[in-house]
Enzyme design. Structure first.
Site, PDB file in Angstrom:
ATOM      1  CG  ASP A 115      -2.275  -0.582   0.955  1.00 45.32           C
ATOM      2  OD1 ASP A 115      -2.481  -1.066  -0.173  1.00 45.32           O
ATOM      3  OD2 ASP A 115      -3.131  -0.592   1.862  1.00 45.32           O
ATOM      4  CG  ASP A 166      -5.439  -7.354  15.305  1.00 45.92           C
ATOM      5  OD1 ASP A 166      -6.321  -6.644  15.843  1.00 45.92           O
ATOM      6  OD2 ASP A 166      -4.234  -7.095  15.413  1.00 45.92           O
TER       7      ASP A 166
END
Length: 526
Positions: A129, A282
């Site tokens: 990214d 997460d």
């Protein structure tokens, strides 16, 4: 001209007015409010104590009776099949998300490509990214270099950063070649798994269909860089030594650490895949997968090298994300957890009360409010007293239990207490932002990596220099709390009983250091 006598009279008049207002407010307002605050803080302290003692008992049981992962779950090495060849091995995807990782991209890509597994049964996926075109080109060239060596490596980019890390991982899972994969291993850009990582994790998933996640422990390559990294090591070692182990051993649930873990792809998909609604994608995934009935396994003896933030600025950004995200997720998922039909009542209580409320909310708020606001206030308002068991015994026990995770740093316990008390303001602010969904609730700033792992490569330690940094700006809240503690210390000497002034002065200095971002990289003796 105003005479000195007139000035003195005016000053005395102001002092008298302030003193009068304080006396009028003290009994009817301040004393009752402070008593309520003491009562609430003592209640939260007892919650924290019970939680720590409970986890201490469980971890002792685990160590004494040898409840190793191999005894709780079936583990057999994957054997070669003469007839089917490598097709008997499951297909593994390895994802490495990165963003402008100039210092560590070679190391992370090299470690991922160095994983031992049949070459036709593994795909390395680099999710870049990066917004810096130079770094992007360097990462692509590194991927091409490994591809020329026969490694099945895919370089993936996207035209936006929507969802940040969660968005990158989600986009990566959409690729057509991922459909043939059974498991996905995830490593952040500064993580360096050993070559045998997959051989030690994947067999647990292959032989135990109820397992959705296998999580490894973190090992910090730059823990000795400075005093701040040593303090981080003490806190994180407790998390991995006690919290993760207890969750894995008792309820087969713990928060996925976002890296150094292997997911069963079917479990990940059943849970709804990656979501970017909080800054702890997460943990979000782990809770949703657990509510679907999947179990998790933590391997304490499998360690993956990584780097701790070594600048105060990077650490503050990380702690904001780690404090704000869980509180925000707690708010979003509390009712969903309670209504769930697939998990037991005890597991629901553990997740809501222990995992979220006590560890992610109460611990931050109580540490700051009790030790940095309420206790110092009792110096100024002596009518309110805190029992010795609440002011001394409980925090001492909690601190000692926390230190168990890093026995080599016991001599740094006083520094750790000051550091944690000072950081508790930043964490409390982030927790409140998460609960109220205020501004910065979804702020995501990638933790800066300085390539310390590279410096330690080959066992050669980089020379340590004493450096000082002044932050980009003054942190006003820390400055105000520092002045408040300093005032309470002065009041204790002049009007009080000289009980806490030394601690108050030292803690105020710690807040001043934090306020100006003035951190010396003092390297303590091991």
């Amino acid at each position: 001209m105003i005479s000195m006598g007139s000035f003195q009279e005016a000053r005395d008049g102001i002092s008298f007015q302030v003193s009068l207002i304080w006396r009028q407010m003290k009994e009817p307002v301040m004393v009752p409010l402070l008593r309520v605050a003491v009562f609430l803080c003592l209640g939260m302290s007892l919650m924290m104590l019970v939680e720590r003692v409970y986890m201490g008992i469980v971890i002792c049981f685990v160590k004494l009776f040898g409840r190793r992962p191999e005894k709780r779950y079936k583990w057999e090495p994957i054997k070669d099949d003469v007839e089917f060849g490598n097709s008997s091995y499951p297909m593994v995807l390895v994802q490495v998300p990165m963003y402008n990782e100039r210092e560590v991209y070679q190391l992370s890509i090299g470690a991922a490509c160095g994983l031992s597994w049949p070459s036709d049964r593994i795909i390395i996926q680099i999710l870049d990214d990066s917004t810096d075109p130079t770094i992007k080109e360097l990462v692509q060239m590194e991927c091409s270099r490994w591809a020329s060596k026969g490694v099945n490596i895919k370089y993936e980019v996207r035209d936006n950063r929507n969802g940040y890390k969660a968005g990158a991982l989600k986009e990566g899972m959409k690729r057509s070649y991922v459909k043939q994969c059974d498991y996905v291993a995830i490593f952040d850009a500064d993580f360096q798994p050993e070559p045998d990582f997959l051989w030690r994790t994947v067999p647990f998933l292959v032989n135990n269909p109820e397992l959705g996640l296998v999580q490894a422990r973190w090992k910090f390559v730059n823990a000795d860089e400075c005093l701040m990294t040593r303090m981080q090591e003490m806190s994180l070692d407790y998390h991995f030594t006690v919290e993760q182990e207890v969750g894995s051993s008792t309820y087969a649930f713990f928060g996925f650490n976002g890296t150094a873990g292997v997911w069963r792809i079917s479990a990940l998909n059943e849970a709804g895949g990656w979501k970017d609604r909080t800054t702890v994608e997460d943990m979000d995934l782990a809770v949703r997968a657990s509510l679907k009935g999947w179990k998790f396994l933590y391997l304490a003896n499998l360690k993956v090298k990584n780097e701790l933030p070594s600048t105060l600025k990077a650490y503050r950004y990380q702690q904001h994300r780690w404090s704000c995200g869980p509180a925000n997720l707690f708010k979003k998922m509390a009712m969903e957890i309670m209504r769930n039909k697939k998990v037991s009542l005890w597991k629901k209580i553990y997740v809501i009360y222990s995992f979220f409320f006590v560890r992610k909310v109460v611990a931050h708020i109580n540490t700051f409010v009790f030790y940095c606001i309420v206790l110092p206030a009792t110096v100024v308002v002596p009518e309110v007293t805190v029992p010795k068991w609440g002011a001394v015994y409980i925090p001492s026990i909690i601190t000692l239990l926390n230190a168990v995770g890093t026995p080599r740093s016991l001599h740094l316990l006083v520094f750790w207490i000051l550091f944690e008390n000072t950081m508790s303001l930043h964490r409390t602010k982030a927790t409140i932002i998460g609960l109220l969904e205020a501004s910065r609730v979804n702020e995501w700033i990638v933790t800066e990596k300085l390539g310390d792992a590279l410096k330690s490569k080959g066992g050669v330690k980089a020379p340590k220099k004493i450096r000082f940094r002044i932050g980009d700006r003054i942190h006003m809240l820390e400055l105000l709390v520092g002045f408040y503690l300093f005032f309470c210390g002065c009041y204790d000497i002049i009007f009080g009983k000289n009980r806490f002034y030394i601690f108050l002065y030292i803690q105020s200095i710690a807040f001043f250091i934090m306020a100006f971002g003035y951190v010396g990289t003092f390297v303590p003796n091991s």
